[in-house]
Structure formats: structure tokens, C-alpha cells
Motif scaffolding. Structure first.
Motif, PDB file in Angstrom:
ATOM      1  N   UNK A  74      85.629 -35.541  47.256  1.00 27.90           N
ATOM      2  CA  UNK A  74      84.765 -36.715  47.377  1.00 27.90           C
ATOM      3  C   UNK A  74      83.735 -36.821  46.253  1.00 27.90           C
ATOM      4  N   UNK A  75      83.430 -35.703  45.609  1.00 31.13           N
ATOM      5  CA  UNK A  75      82.461 -35.719  44.505  1.00 31.13           C
ATOM      6  C   UNK A  75      82.528 -34.394  43.764  1.00 31.13           C
ATOM      7  N   UNK A  76      82.027 -34.408  42.528  1.00 29.90           N
ATOM      8  CA  UNK A  76      81.967 -33.189  41.728  1.00 29.90           C
ATOM      9  C   UNK A  76      80.515 -32.953  41.336  1.00 29.90           C
ATOM     10  N   UNK A  77      79.978 -31.826  41.766  1.00 33.87           N
ATOM     11  CA  UNK A  77      78.604 -31.451  41.429  1.00 33.87           C
ATOM     12  C   UNK A  77      78.628 -30.442  40.289  1.00 33.87           C
ATOM     13  N   UNK A  78      77.677 -30.546  39.388  1.00 33.96           N
ATOM     14  CA  UNK A  78      77.629 -29.629  38.258  1.00 33.96           C
ATOM     15  C   UNK A  78      76.181 -29.325  37.908  1.00 33.96           C
ATOM     16  N   UNK A  79      75.960 -28.153  37.341  1.00 28.70           N
ATOM     17  CA  UNK A  79      74.619 -27.785  36.912  1.00 28.70           C
ATOM     18  C   UNK A  79      74.257 -28.573  35.662  1.00 28.70           C
ATOM     19  N   UNK A  80      73.208 -29.376  35.770  1.00 25.73           N
ATOM     20  CA  UNK A  80      72.770 -30.218  34.658  1.00 25.73           C
ATOM     21  C   UNK A  80      71.600 -29.585  33.899  1.00 25.73           C
ATOM     22  N   UNK A  81      71.008 -28.540  34.471  1.00 24.86           N
ATOM     23  CA  UNK A  81      69.885 -27.859  33.846  1.00 24.86           C
ATOM     24  C   UNK A  81      69.080 -27.140  34.900  1.00 24.86           C
ATOM     25  N   UNK A  82      68.115 -26.342  34.511  1.00 19.86           N
ATOM     26  CA  UNK A  82      67.905 -25.827  33.165  1.00 19.86           C
ATOM     27  C   UNK A  82      68.908 -24.740  32.840  1.00 19.86           C
ATOM     28  N   UNK A  83      69.011 -24.389  31.544  1.00 18.88           N
ATOM     29  CA  UNK A  83      69.947 -23.359  31.126  1.00 18.88           C
ATOM     30  C   UNK A  83      70.220 -23.456  29.638  1.00 18.88           C
ATOM     31  N   UNK A  92      79.197 -29.826  32.313  1.00 21.14           N
ATOM     32  CA  UNK A  92      78.960 -31.260  32.479  1.00 21.14           C
ATOM     33  C   UNK A  92      80.145 -32.078  31.973  1.00 21.14           C
ATOM     34  N   UNK A  93      80.687 -31.708  30.814  1.00 17.43           N
ATOM     35  CA  UNK A  93      81.804 -32.459  30.236  1.00 17.43           C
ATOM     36  C   UNK A  93      83.043 -32.376  31.126  1.00 17.43           C
ATOM     37  N   UNK A  94      83.318 -31.181  31.643  1.00 15.40           N
ATOM     38  CA  UNK A  94      84.477 -31.026  32.536  1.00 15.40           C
ATOM     39  C   UNK A  94      84.263 -31.805  33.829  1.00 15.40           C
ATOM     40  N   UNK A  95      83.060 -31.719  34.386  1.00 17.88           N
ATOM     41  CA  UNK A  95      82.769 -32.432  35.627  1.00 17.88           C
ATOM     42  C   UNK A  95      82.917 -33.942  35.457  1.00 17.88           C
ATOM     43  N   UNK A  97      84.671 -35.532  33.178  1.00 19.92           N
ATOM     44  CA  UNK A  97      86.064 -35.869  32.903  1.00 19.92           C
ATOM     45  C   UNK A  97      86.890 -35.895  34.183  1.00 19.92           C
ATOM     46  N   UNK A  98      86.694 -34.883  35.031  1.00 18.19           N
ATOM     47  CA  UNK A  98      87.429 -34.848  36.293  1.00 18.19           C
ATOM     48  C   UNK A  98      86.989 -35.988  37.220  1.00 18.19           C
ATOM     49  N   UNK A  99      85.697 -36.270  37.222  1.00 18.62           N
ATOM     50  CA  UNK A  99      85.198 -37.367  38.060  1.00 18.62           C
ATOM     51  C   UNK A  99      85.843 -38.691  37.647  1.00 18.62           C
ATOM     52  N   UNK A 100      85.957 -38.898  36.339  1.00 19.92           N
ATOM     53  CA  UNK A 100      86.601 -40.121  35.834  1.00 19.92           C
ATOM     54  C   UNK A 100      88.086 -40.143  36.207  1.00 19.92           C
ATOM     55  N   UNK A 101      88.765 -39.024  36.009  1.00 17.61           N
ATOM     56  CA  UNK A 101      90.207 -38.958  36.284  1.00 17.61           C
ATOM     57  C   UNK A 101      90.515 -39.093  37.773  1.00 17.61           C
ATOM     58  N   UNK A 102      89.650 -38.528  38.609  1.00 16.67           N
ATOM     59  CA  UNK A 102      89.904 -38.538  40.049  1.00 16.67           C
ATOM     60  C   UNK A 102      89.251 -39.718  40.765  1.00 16.67           C
ATOM     61  N   UNK A 103      88.446 -40.481  40.047  1.00 18.81           N
ATOM     62  CA  UNK A 103      87.815 -41.654  40.645  1.00 18.81           C
ATOM     63  C   UNK A 103      86.767 -41.324  41.686  1.00 18.81           C
ATOM     64  N   UNK A 104      85.976 -40.268  41.416  1.00 18.24           N
ATOM     65  CA  UNK A 104      84.926 -39.861  42.357  1.00 18.24           C
ATOM     66  C   UNK A 104      83.597 -39.766  41.619  1.00 18.24           C
ATOM     67  N   UNK A 105      82.479 -39.749  42.340  1.00 19.14           N
ATOM     68  CA  UNK A 105      81.174 -39.621  41.674  1.00 19.14           C
ATOM     69  C   UNK A 105      80.954 -38.215  41.127  1.00 19.14           C
ATOM     70  N   UNK A 106      80.132 -38.120  40.091  1.00 15.99           N
ATOM     71  CA  UNK A 106      79.654 -36.826  39.610  1.00 15.99           C
ATOM     72  C   UNK A 106      78.174 -36.720  39.954  1.00 15.99           C
ATOM     73  N   UNK A 327      77.944 -40.630  31.330  1.00 13.58           N
ATOM     74  CA  UNK A 327      77.252 -40.091  30.165  1.00 13.58           C
ATOM     75  C   UNK A 327      76.939 -38.610  30.379  1.00 13.58           C
ATOM     76  N   UNK A 328      77.302 -37.780  29.410  1.00  9.34           N
ATOM     77  CA  UNK A 328      77.071 -36.338  29.527  1.00  9.34           C
ATOM     78  C   UNK A 328      75.652 -36.017  29.062  1.00  9.34           C
ATOM     79  N   UNK A 329      74.804 -35.658  30.000  1.00 11.20           N
ATOM     80  CA  UNK A 329      73.419 -35.319  29.699  1.00 11.20           C
ATOM     81  C   UNK A 329      73.054 -34.014  30.405  1.00 11.20           C
ATOM     82  N   UNK A 330      72.443 -33.097  29.681  1.00  9.69           N
ATOM     83  CA  UNK A 330      71.964 -31.851  30.263  1.00  9.69           C
ATOM     84  C   UNK A 330      70.538 -31.607  29.780  1.00  9.69           C
ATOM     85  N   UNK A 331      69.840 -30.706  30.470  1.00  9.48           N
ATOM     86  CA  UNK A 331      68.457 -30.401  30.113  1.00  9.48           C
ATOM     87  C   UNK A 331      68.262 -28.897  30.064  1.00  9.48           C
TER      88      UNK A 331
END
Length: 341
Positions: A74-83, A92-95, A97-106, A327-331
Motif C-alpha cells: 500500500x505504500x513504501x516508507x524510506x528514511x529521508x534523514x538525518x544521515x 530514497x531513489x529506490x523507494x 522508483x518502486x512507488x512509481x512502478x507499483x502505483x503506490x505512495x512513498x 522528487x528525490x529529496x533527503x536531509x
């Protein structure tokens, strides 16, 4: 609801699948400790490259474990920061990409909120409000949690985090990498009566921490031992390790006690890599008993970075209506106080 969680903030590649009815149903974790050991610390570029190699195979492993298809996510969660920026970018890029391919929110997740919420995966789990001690290699914070997503920073480290101080002191004593666990092992053979190290900032009001002065005190003690006849011995190292660990743990315990008293809270959550320290758990258990309070921890495998905490934090973010575009954004730096509900 099923949330796939991806953690790549530093030197662990973590993936997990959280089911809102069943909890964590599959997970996988790869540690880069051996990769970085010869350098005595994390090399950011090597960490990023290793995440690239390991992340997709781990996602496939988790999906296979759970017998789950992309249509069931139903969704893909990813660590956006800090790190580390490079490491974060991989996840972030993998998350995305998969969200786009699978049609789910990131869903972007704050790394420290992941740690903060990890104890909620346990049974019993703490109910808000509670005080959280987040203590890891990069952060030492006391947080007043009024509800999930609503955090008030009560105090934090003004210099080195507790975990960072452990690692640097272990390196100073020649104990290898990762430093925190190595120092704790060395301390088991230490004489508790030989040295008494200062407890920084406990004699003044407030809930902030500072460990740089303690680190300097440790260095001076080591140098004094090294200058004595016979030089620095194995017993010297053990005694110094004991005194340093005892000082850090005592400081953390005293600040937690102060936070409970000042807020009137009766629940304490402790998370992050240093929360696995046995002496810390022992002293906090004694303290909360006297305060008629309770203390909660994540499982030991969830103390360090992992995908399960990111999947669960992502689920909570989804409930709050959070998601992001492609958009791939990390902090690299992201104060928990800036986290919006």
C-alpha cells in the motif's frame, strides 16, 4: 495496510514489511561493520556503494519471505534523514522508483522518529504521553511525546552524542570498531573503585548533555597511565572503560530522572543503539522503580538501525496523511523539532 520500509541512513541496509493487522511479517538486515572495520569508522562513499549492492536483493528477500506481491503493497516508507547524504539517496531513489512502478505512495520518514516509535512494536507497548531518551551514535535527546507526531525536545547533546563518545573513546583505547559494544565488553573486566570520572552537566539546571569534556578527561587518564612505569596495561584499559561507561550511563540516568520529575510523566521510552547497553538498562530499571514509573525498550535487534522501525513509522505517517511526490529529496541534518504532523 501493508507498508514496505527501507532504511539506508548510515551503515545498515534494512528492509521490512509491516502489516497493520499482523505487525512485522518479514524483515532483512545487512550490516556493513566488516566493511568499515579496517578504517575504524564509517566511510560514506563505501557505505553508499554497499547500499546500492544490497538493497534490491534484500527487498526481494523480504517480499519472498512474506509471500507478498507488489499488488499487496500500500505504500513504501524510506528514511529521508538525518544521515549520510549518499546513503540516504540510495534508499530514497529506490523507494521513489518502486512507488512509481507499483502505483503506490512513498512516505519520507525521520530516522529518529523511527527509533522513537520502535518500542511501540512490542507487547506491551507504551502509550503516549511519555518521555523518550533517544541515544545513538549521532543523537542524544530527551523528548516529551504528547502523542505520535507531536514532539517537544527537552534536551539534547551540545557536542558529541553518547554513542559517538563511546566510539571515539573505544578508538582512543585501541578497542576496535564498532566502539560502543567493544568498550562495554572491556568494561566488564574493570575495577569500579579505581577511577571516578565526572558526570557532565548534572550539577546545573536543564536537560542538555555534553560528552566532549568527559572524552578529554578519559584521554588525560589514558595518557597518565601510559606515562607510568610499564605503560598502558590491559587492566588500565578495562578500568578506564568501566569509569567512562559508568559516567555516561549515570549522566543519562540522572537526566532521565530529572525529565520524569519535571514533566510528571510515568513512562520512559529508551531507543537507539546505546539503549542495548546492559548497565544503562540496569540503572534505568532501578531509577524508574524508585520513581514509580515504567521503562520501555525495543527488542535488541531493533535498537540499531533497521527497516522495521521505518516501516512502522511510515504507517503512522500514512495515518496522519503524509506522503510525497516523486522528487528525490533527503536531509543530512533534520532536527526532530522540525518534524510536522
Amino acid at each position: 495496510m501493508r507498508i514496505l520500509g527501507i532504511e539506508t541512513s548510515c551503515d545498515e541496509t534494512g528492509v521490512a514489511l509491516y502489516d497493520s493487522e499482523k505487525g512485522i511479517i518479514a524483515e532483512a538486515l545487512y550490516s556493513q561493520v566488516e566493511l568499515h572495520a579496517e578504517y575504524g569508522g564509517v566511510v560514506p562513499e563505501l557505505a553508499s556503494r554497499d547500499h546500492v549492492r544490497k538493497l534490491l536483493p534484500l527487498i526481494e528477500e523480504v517480499m519472498t519471505q512474506a509471500k507478498c506481491t507488489s499488488a499487496e503493497i500500500d505504500a513504501i516508507a524510506y528514511t529521508s534523514g538525518p544521515g549520510l547524504v549518499g546513503a540516504l539517496m540510495v534508499g530514497a531513489a529506490v523507494a521513489k522508483s518502486l512507488a512509481f512502478a507499483w502505483g503506490v505512495p512513498s512516505v519520507p520518514v525521520h530516522h529518529m522518529e523511527g527509533h522513537l516509535l520502535a518500542p511501540l512494536l512490542e507487547d506491551p507497548s507504551p502509550e503516549a504521553p511519555f518521555i523518550a531518551l533517544l541515544v545513538s551514535g549521532g543523537h542524544t535527546q530527551l523528548v516529551n511525546v504528547t502523542s505520535i507526531g507531536h514532539y517537544d525536545i527537552l534536551g539534547e547533546s551540545l557536542d558529541d552524542a553518547a554513542g559517538e563518545a563511546f566510539d571515539k573513546t573505544a578508538k582512543m583505547l585501541g578497542l576496535g570498531y564498532p566502539g560502543g559494544p567493544a568498550l562495554a565488553v572491556a568494561a566488564e573486566g574493570g575495577n569500579p573503585d579505581r577511577f571516578r570520572f565526572p558526570r557532565p552537566m548534572v550539577d546545573r539546571p536543564g536537560l542538555d548533555f555534553s560528552f566532549s569534556g568527559l572524552k578529554t578527561f578519559t584521554l588525560n587518564t589514558r595518557d597518565d597511565c601510559a606515562a607510568a612505569p610499564g605503560g598502558l596495561t590491559e587492566q588500565d584499559v578495562a578500568d578506564i572503560a568501566w569509569a567512562f561507561q559508568d559516567a555516561v550511563v549515570d549522566t543519562l540516568m540522572l537526566k532521565c530522572r530529572r525529565a520524569l520529575k519535571e514533566t510528571g510523566a510515568k513512562r520512559l521510552v529508551v531507543a537507539g543503539g546505546v539503549s542495548a547497553n546492559r548497565l544503562l538498562r540496569q540503572k534505568l530499571a532501578e531509577m524508574v522503580l524508585k520513581q514509580r514509573a515504567e521503562v520501555f525498550y525495543p527488542q535488541l535487534r531493533y535498537c540499531t538501525d533497521n527497516g522495521a522501525m521505518i516501516a512502522y513509522a511510515g504507517y503512522q505517517r500514512m495515518l496522519a496523511g503524509a506522503e510525497s511526490d516523486l522528487k528525490v529529496q533527503v536531509r543530512a541534518r533534520w532536527p526532530l523539532s522540525e518534524l510536522l504532523s
